[in-house]
Write an enzyme that holds these catalytic residues in place. Sequence first.
Site, PDB file in Angstrom:
ATOM      1  N   CYS A 270      -4.708  -2.279  12.324  1.00 44.00           N
ATOM      2  CA  CYS A 270      -4.382  -2.561  10.922  1.00 44.00           C
ATOM      3  C   CYS A 270      -3.964  -3.444  10.285  1.00 44.00           C
ATOM      4  CB  CYS A 270      -2.321  -2.046  11.096  1.00 44.00           C
ATOM      5  SG  CYS A 270      -1.336  -3.485  11.704  1.00 44.00           S
ATOM      6  N   HIS A 318       3.612  -2.807  11.517  1.00 44.03           N
ATOM      7  CA  HIS A 318       2.378  -2.145  11.387  1.00 44.03           C
ATOM      8  C   HIS A 318       2.262  -2.282   9.052  1.00 44.03           C
ATOM      9  CE1 HIS A 318      -1.020   1.251  11.327  1.00 44.03           C
ATOM     10  NE2 HIS A 318      -0.342   1.740   9.952  1.00 44.03           N
ATOM     11  N   HIS A 330      -4.530   3.141   4.905  1.00 48.79           N
ATOM     12  CA  HIS A 330      -4.385   2.427   6.724  1.00 48.79           C
ATOM     13  C   HIS A 330      -4.883   3.198   8.194  1.00 48.79           C
ATOM     14  CE1 HIS A 330      -1.109   4.934   8.933  1.00 48.79           C
ATOM     15  NE2 HIS A 330      -1.723   5.872   7.705  1.00 48.79           N
TER      16      HIS A 330
END
Length: 355
Positions: A270, A318, A330
């Site tokens: 990520c 994240h 993402h």
Amino acid sequence: MAAHRKPRHRSAGGHRARTAATLALAGAAAATAFDGTGHAEPELTPTQVKATVNKLYQEAEVATEKYNGAKEKADAAQRRLAALQDEAARKEERLDSARDALGSFAAAQYRSGGLPPALHLALSDDPDRYLDGASLAERAGDRQSAAVARVRRQLREIEQLRGAARIELAALTSRRAELKRHKKTVTGKLDAARRLLARLTAEERARLAGQGQGTDRAFRAVTAGRDRPTAPGGPVAAPDSRAAAAVGYAYSKLGSPYVWGATGPDAFDCSGLVQAAYRSAGVFLPRTTYAQIGAGRRVARSELLPGDLVFFYSGISHVGIYVGNGQMVHAPNPSAPVRVAPIDEMPFAGATRVV
């Protein structure tokens, strides 16, 4: 008369012992269900598997960001160590030249009938002896004294560099041990997730993997054409050309696999996707989520614009790139490629606008 029997009294202690034994056995069975050493594993519904796998992926991502941070520091320590070693090598070359010059002078002194004590010390292979007796250099002439002082200074500088290199080596060793620990955690979580997914049928796995893919397919259809990609609901302007370039890069990587620790160009985790997207726009961002959130100006959720970084979970583990209308691009986890998803699908923790 009927015989009356006395009621049997059960020992409270015995009852507690049997209960404890029963609980212990149940606990042992549950504990061994996941490591393969017990009896048959409990049957989980696909929904339960998905929830457990998602939790494992989230925990793995926490460890991944710690790994990324440790690797960044280990790489920096490696660079500093190499620089110190190079500088020490250059100074040792200059020291050898200075010793050679003193040697030539000493040979001339020997031929002329004597060698001053200071030169004996300067030419010694024992630096400590030289440093302890360097005051004797005052007995030499001005030229000899200056040469001896240079050698003394160079010896000290080299020893300082060697000390700094030892510190960096210790730091590097510690970072590498930290990397190993985090890697073990990541791989353990991912292996557990794979084992759980393997218990599903191919149809169930496909159904779980397909959730959320409709939006991805719509975005791929848009990006395949000539039009600038926009989020569902209409175009939303990026605040500047760098943000627009980062969003464009993120769209171009839709479908790329998630690989923990990867920063592109063909696979990402990520924070690696975010770093690569802004690097393509000429902006350097830190490697980890918990560093990236401090790399710009914090913005409220209601003020989000395309290109803003959106962060999730309480540990800031994240990150995605906001693209407008409540959507982000993402890299989710190993079970899903880079995709478009609503920012509501995870616990929102904050947002940053890169400046």
